[in-house]
Design a protein around this motif. Structure first.
Motif, PDB file in Angstrom:
ATOM      1  N   GLY A 162       0.416  -1.215   0.385  1.00  0.00           N
ATOM      2  CA  GLY A 162      -0.009  -0.286  -0.218  1.00  0.00           C
ATOM      3  C   GLY A 162       0.702   1.162   0.456  1.00  0.00           C
ATOM      4  N   GLY A 163      -0.315   2.467   0.014  1.00  0.00           N
ATOM      5  CA  GLY A 163       0.791   3.867   0.089  1.00  0.00           C
ATOM      6  C   GLY A 163       0.755   4.681   0.969  1.00  0.00           C
ATOM      7  N   VAL A 164       1.684   6.171   1.099  1.00  0.00           N
ATOM      8  CA  VAL A 164       1.305   6.345   2.202  1.00  0.00           C
ATOM      9  C   VAL A 164       1.171   8.450   1.059  1.00  0.00           C
ATOM     10  CG1 VAL A 164       2.759   5.630   3.637  1.00  0.00           C
ATOM     11  CG2 VAL A 164       3.938   7.390   2.013  1.00  0.00           C
ATOM     12  N   LYS A 165       0.396   8.882   1.886  1.00  0.00           N
ATOM     13  CA  LYS A 165       0.172  10.543   1.387  1.00  0.00           C
ATOM     14  C   LYS A 165      -1.043  10.625   0.065  1.00  0.00           C
ATOM     15  CE  LYS A 165       4.493  12.414  -0.211  1.00  0.00           C
ATOM     16  NZ  LYS A 165       5.630  12.948  -0.807  1.00  0.00           N
ATOM     17  N   ASP A 166      -0.623  10.430  -0.997  1.00  0.00           N
ATOM     18  CA  ASP A 166      -1.861  10.540  -1.582  1.00  0.00           C
ATOM     19  C   ASP A 166      -1.993   9.148  -2.199  1.00  0.00           C
ATOM     20  OD1 ASP A 166      -2.599  12.815  -0.814  1.00  0.00           O
ATOM     21  OD2 ASP A 166      -2.867  13.868  -2.829  1.00  0.00           O
ATOM     22  N   SER A 167      -1.647   8.766  -2.155  1.00  0.00           N
ATOM     23  CA  SER A 167      -1.496   7.057  -2.700  1.00  0.00           C
ATOM     24  C   SER A 167      -2.489   5.811  -1.250  1.00  0.00           C
ATOM     25  CB  SER A 167      -0.231   6.402  -2.572  1.00  0.00           C
ATOM     26  OG  SER A 167       0.690   6.866  -4.144  1.00  0.00           O
ATOM     27  N   GLY A 168      -3.041   6.604  -0.766  1.00  0.00           N
ATOM     28  CA  GLY A 168      -3.809   5.349   0.128  1.00  0.00           C
ATOM     29  C   GLY A 168      -3.468   5.849   1.226  1.00  0.00           C
ATOM     30  N   VAL A 169      -4.707   4.492   1.524  1.00  0.00           N
ATOM     31  CA  VAL A 169      -4.510   4.581   3.404  1.00  0.00           C
ATOM     32  C   VAL A 169      -4.937   3.252   3.604  1.00  0.00           C
ATOM     33  CG1 VAL A 169      -4.904   6.583   3.978  1.00  0.00           C
ATOM     34  CG2 VAL A 169      -6.846   5.471   3.232  1.00  0.00           C
ATOM     35  N   GLY A 170      -4.256   2.231   4.518  1.00  0.00           N
ATOM     36  CA  GLY A 170      -4.629   0.928   4.631  1.00  0.00           C
ATOM     37  C   GLY A 170      -3.348   0.021   4.019  1.00  0.00           C
ATOM     38  N   ARG A 171      -3.245  -0.968   4.532  1.00  0.00           N
ATOM     39  CA  ARG A 171      -2.446  -2.012   3.642  1.00  0.00           C
ATOM     40  C   ARG A 171      -3.440  -3.674   2.820  1.00  0.00           C
ATOM     41  NH1 ARG A 171      -0.069   1.624   3.420  1.00  0.00           N
ATOM     42  NH2 ARG A 171       1.491   2.827   4.020  1.00  0.00           N
ATOM     43  N   GLU A 172      -2.855  -3.918   2.255  1.00  0.00           N
ATOM     44  CA  GLU A 172      -3.702  -5.171   1.080  1.00  0.00           C
ATOM     45  C   GLU A 172      -2.396  -5.865   1.821  1.00  0.00           C
ATOM     46  OE1 GLU A 172      -4.385  -4.561  -2.339  1.00  0.00           O
ATOM     47  OE2 GLU A 172      -6.784  -4.354  -1.783  1.00  0.00           O
ATOM     48  N   GLY A 173      -2.506  -7.381   1.303  1.00  0.00           N
ATOM     49  CA  GLY A 173      -1.495  -8.302   0.992  1.00  0.00           C
ATOM     50  C   GLY A 173      -0.858  -9.255   2.953  1.00  0.00           C
ATOM     51  N   GLY A 174      -0.858 -10.693   2.597  1.00  0.00           N
ATOM     52  CA  GLY A 174      -1.240 -11.135   4.536  1.00  0.00           C
ATOM     53  C   GLY A 174      -1.888 -11.240   5.545  1.00  0.00           C
ATOM     54  N   PHE A 175      -1.273 -11.093   6.374  1.00  0.00           N
ATOM     55  CA  PHE A 175      -2.008 -10.834   7.692  1.00  0.00           C
ATOM     56  C   PHE A 175      -3.073  -9.378   7.652  1.00  0.00           C
ATOM     57  CE2 PHE A 175       0.056 -14.472   9.964  1.00  0.00           C
ATOM     58  CZ  PHE A 175      -0.107 -15.310   9.307  1.00  0.00           C
ATOM     59  N   GLU A 176      -2.281  -8.534   6.833  1.00  0.00           N
ATOM     60  CA  GLU A 176      -2.595  -7.545   6.960  1.00  0.00           C
ATOM     61  C   GLU A 176      -3.985  -7.442   6.329  1.00  0.00           C
ATOM     62  OE1 GLU A 176      -2.048  -4.700   8.152  1.00  0.00           O
ATOM     63  OE2 GLU A 176       0.166  -5.304   8.533  1.00  0.00           O
ATOM     64  N   ALA A 177      -4.192  -7.706   5.396  1.00  0.00           N
ATOM     65  CA  ALA A 177      -5.914  -7.946   4.675  1.00  0.00           C
ATOM     66  C   ALA A 177      -6.397  -8.804   5.719  1.00  0.00           C
ATOM     67  CB  ALA A 177      -5.105  -9.012   3.524  1.00  0.00           C
ATOM     68  N   LEU A 178      -5.908 -10.035   6.585  1.00  0.00           N
ATOM     69  CA  LEU A 178      -7.238 -10.653   6.579  1.00  0.00           C
ATOM     70  C   LEU A 178      -7.024  -9.646   8.036  1.00  0.00           C
ATOM     71  CD1 LEU A 178      -5.017 -13.718   6.642  1.00  0.00           C
ATOM     72  CD2 LEU A 178      -6.869 -13.077   5.518  1.00  0.00           C
ATOM     73  N   ARG A 179      -7.092  -8.491   8.501  1.00  0.00           N
ATOM     74  CA  ARG A 179      -6.603  -8.154   9.288  1.00  0.00           C
ATOM     75  C   ARG A 179      -8.256  -6.853   9.375  1.00  0.00           C
ATOM     76  NH1 ARG A 179      -1.473  -7.587  10.769  1.00  0.00           N
ATOM     77  NH2 ARG A 179      -0.737  -8.927  11.977  1.00  0.00           N
ATOM     78  N   PHE A 180      -7.656  -6.540   7.705  1.00  0.00           N
ATOM     79  CA  PHE A 180      -9.221  -6.030   7.635  1.00  0.00           C
ATOM     80  C   PHE A 180     -10.167  -6.350   7.346  1.00  0.00           C
ATOM     81  CE2 PHE A 180     -11.603  -4.427   4.177  1.00  0.00           C
ATOM     82  CZ  PHE A 180     -11.439  -2.716   4.589  1.00  0.00           C
ATOM     83  N   PHE A 181     -10.337  -7.415   6.869  1.00  0.00           N
ATOM     84  CA  PHE A 181     -11.553  -7.921   6.488  1.00  0.00           C
ATOM     85  C   PHE A 181     -11.873  -8.734   8.111  1.00  0.00           C
ATOM     86  CE2 PHE A 181      -9.841  -8.014   2.436  1.00  0.00           C
ATOM     87  CZ  PHE A 181     -11.601  -6.712   2.019  1.00  0.00           C
ATOM     88  N   THR A 182     -11.293  -8.352   9.583  1.00  0.00           N
ATOM     89  CA  THR A 182     -11.984  -8.620  10.701  1.00  0.00           C
ATOM     90  C   THR A 182     -12.012  -8.169  11.256  1.00  0.00           C
ATOM     91  OG1 THR A 182      -9.868  -9.642  10.750  1.00  0.00           O
ATOM     92  CG2 THR A 182     -10.861 -11.161   9.801  1.00  0.00           C
ATOM     93  N   GLU A 183     -12.955  -8.270  12.115  1.00  0.00           N
ATOM     94  CA  GLU A 183     -13.607  -6.651  13.404  1.00  0.00           C
ATOM     95  C   GLU A 183     -13.118  -7.778  14.422  1.00  0.00           C
ATOM     96  OE1 GLU A 183     -13.437  -4.099  13.346  1.00  0.00           O
ATOM     97  OE2 GLU A 183     -15.373  -3.532  12.262  1.00  0.00           O
ATOM     98  N   PRO A 184     -11.890  -7.030  15.396  1.00  0.00           N
ATOM     99  CA  PRO A 184     -11.077  -7.466  16.825  1.00  0.00           C
ATOM    100  C   PRO A 184     -12.478  -7.772  17.430  1.00  0.00           C
ATOM    101  CG  PRO A 184      -9.766  -5.526  15.648  1.00  0.00           C
ATOM    102  CD  PRO A 184     -11.439  -5.729  14.958  1.00  0.00           C
TER     103      PRO A 184
END
Ligand code: NDP
Length: 480
Positions: free
Chosen positions: A451-473
């Motif tokens: 993923g990116g910083v500044k105007d390239s975005g927010v958040g990260r995809e890939g690996g456990f980052e993606a699994l964290r994004f798609f789950t609610e702790p």
């Protein structure tokens, strides 16, 4: 003329309003099919089926989900030729590239998350002295929206869908209206792999209609989006007040920094790829090339010679290095930057023109283009062009090149070519980007954050980052 359909509740169905959009073949400029111009009602139908499916899908075992995802990967591999042909026809990319990268990577996405979900744990802490234990459960979010762009159609589409499904969510997905074919074919593969109906729903149509209906639907709790920065901002404006989770992978204008001490031949070979792969239509392409002054003239001569040798050809030509750009409006936009560059005083070293290919005169082909610039603040060096155009410019010091690398609004990726370790450590710390390659480009390990910083975005995809994004702790504290 063939018509593709929406994939809702496990079935291929016509759009409810019976409205259609033309689908163009970029290699010859002809309409070759029609796709649903879906509306709010189609999205609502998809959400209803996803909500229903969620009741059981969210309770399936990890093993069951993992098996289905692996099966989807197997079937994609078995159908590689068919998918690659469809991708190349829809997007204009060389067929060889679709076979080598796009479709294998789509299969890898499913296989990777089929495995990753089996390794996805959660943290626990003994709260010492209090006789308590804290642990975190991770629940699927519910119905989630995945919206993807046209440049790497199936590759990016599945990069979102696979982790969303692996974590037990149900998905409403929209591919780019410009490149819907492989997403359409994926529906059948999912059915064959045993994905229960309603778990994945694919709705085709325009971003401004289908896309914004997905973003604003109150039952869709998270949005994973890849596309342009302007679209990302429009999505955030709608989704943020609704407190939706968002992952936004946006534009890039990435520096490729070349020091005199690099492995020159390897650098030259890779720089050709990082500049022009997929017609320069990869968010990670290194479109701003900065070269240390002592080797600048040599690089300029060698690079331009190599660029002139890149074959622009019909995507089915096995020697094609550059295929067609994705659409007429897009090639026009890209070519307009050549005019802008000339006005700004850039030196056109090669390219800059449309290419006419015999038998395919209406296709969207253009020459790979190198612009020598004097000032890094010029428009062609600041704005994302997303086509086969790169700028080159010399630099003298590390400080100067760091400053130039960071001078744009984007911060997606960077490449650095050097064999000096101290310099590597300094630049990798100081360059503002989410992904940095040293002495390579596009070498991806799917476990790493993307993923990116500044105007390239927010958040990260890939690996456990993606699994964290798609789950609610959910934290649980038990006092014993
Ligand atoms: P767009 O932002 O135009 O579109 C991306 C997707 O969003 C498409 O499916 C599009 O549909 C849809 N969309 C458009 N408007 C809306 C809206 N208002 N609400 C919801 N969805 C909408 O990008 P492009 O398809 O032109 O892709 C190129 C861009 O993607 C470049 O900027 C590139 O850098 C970026 N990109 C970023 C990557 C990253 O990982 N950071 C990777 C790849 C590309 P439709 O096509 O029908 O308009």
């Amino acid at each position: 003329m063939s018509k593709i359909k929406n994939y809702i509740n496990g079935q291929n169905i016509y759009p409810l309003n019976d409205k259609w959009l033309d689908n163009y073949n970029p290699s010859n400029g002809e309409v070759y099919g029609q796709i649903p111009n879906s509306c709010k009602k189609d999205v609502e139908l998809a959400v209803e089926s996803a909500k229903k499916a969620f009741e059981s899908w969210s309770k399936t075992s990890i093993d069951e989900r993992s098996k289905i995802l692996s099966k989807i990967a197997d079937l994609l591999e078995e159908n590689l030729e068919k998918f690659a042909k469809a991708e190349s026809k829809d997007n204009g990319k060389p067929l060889s590239l679709a076979k080598l990268i796009d479709i294998p990577r789509a299969a890898d996405n499913f296989r990777f998350f089929a495995h990753a979900i089996t390794q996805f744990g959660s943290e626990s802490y003994e709260t010492l002295g209090k006789e308590a234990i804290n642990y975190t459960l991770r629940h699927p979010i519910g119905v989630v929206g995945c919206i993807s762009p046209w440049n790497l159609p199936l590759y990016l589409f599945t990069w979102k869908i696979a982790p969303a499904l692996a974590t037990g969510n149900c998905v409403i997905a929209k591919p780019s209206e410009v490149t819907p074919m492989t997403a359409y074919l994926l529906g059948d593969i999912c059915t064959k792999a045993g994905l229960p109906k309603g778990v994945l729903n694919i709705v085709h149509g325009l971003g401004q209609h289908v896309g914004s209906e997905i973003v604003s639907h109150k039952e869709i709790k998270a949005i994973s989006f890849t596309g342009g920065t302007q679209t990302g901002a429009a999505i955030a404006k709608i989704a943020a007040p609704m407190f939706k989770k968002m992952s936004l992978e946006l534009g890039g204008k990435n520096p490729n920094i070349i020091f005199a001490d690099c492995d020159y031949d390897q650098m030259l070979k890779t720089t050709l790829l990082s500049s022009f792969s997929n017609q320069g239509q990869i968010c990670l392409c290194g479109s701003r090339i900065f070269v240390e002054k002592s080797i600048y003239n040599k690089f300029k001569t060698d690079f331009v010679k190599a660029v002139k040798n890149l074959k622009v050809a019909h995507p089915s030509d096995k020697d094609a290095k550059i295929g067609a750009l994705v659409s007429k409006p897009h090639i026009e936009k890209v070519l307009s930057y050549v005019k802008i560059a000339k006005k700004e005083g850039a030196n056109l070293l090669c390219g800059g023109e449309k290419v006419s290919i015999k038998g395919y005169e209406n296709g969207y082909y253009m020459q790979p283009t190198v612009l020598e610039i004097q000032n890094d603040s010029c428009k062609v060096n600041q704005e994302e062009i997303f086509g086969p155009i790169v700028t080159i410019m010399p630099f003298e010091t590390e400080e100067e090149v760091i400053q130039m690398a960071n001078s744009v609004r984007y911060g997606l990726s960077a490449s650095i070519w050097t064999n000096n370790l101290k310099r590597t450590m300094k630049l990798t710390r100081e360059i503002e980007a989410g992904i940095i390659w040293v002495n390579t480009w596009m070498l991806r390990d799917l476990r790493t954050p993307f993923g990116g910083v500044k105007d390239s975005g927010v958040g990260r995809e890939g690996g456990f980052e993606a699994l964290r994004f798609f789950t609610e702790p959910k934290n649980v504290c038990i006092k014993y």
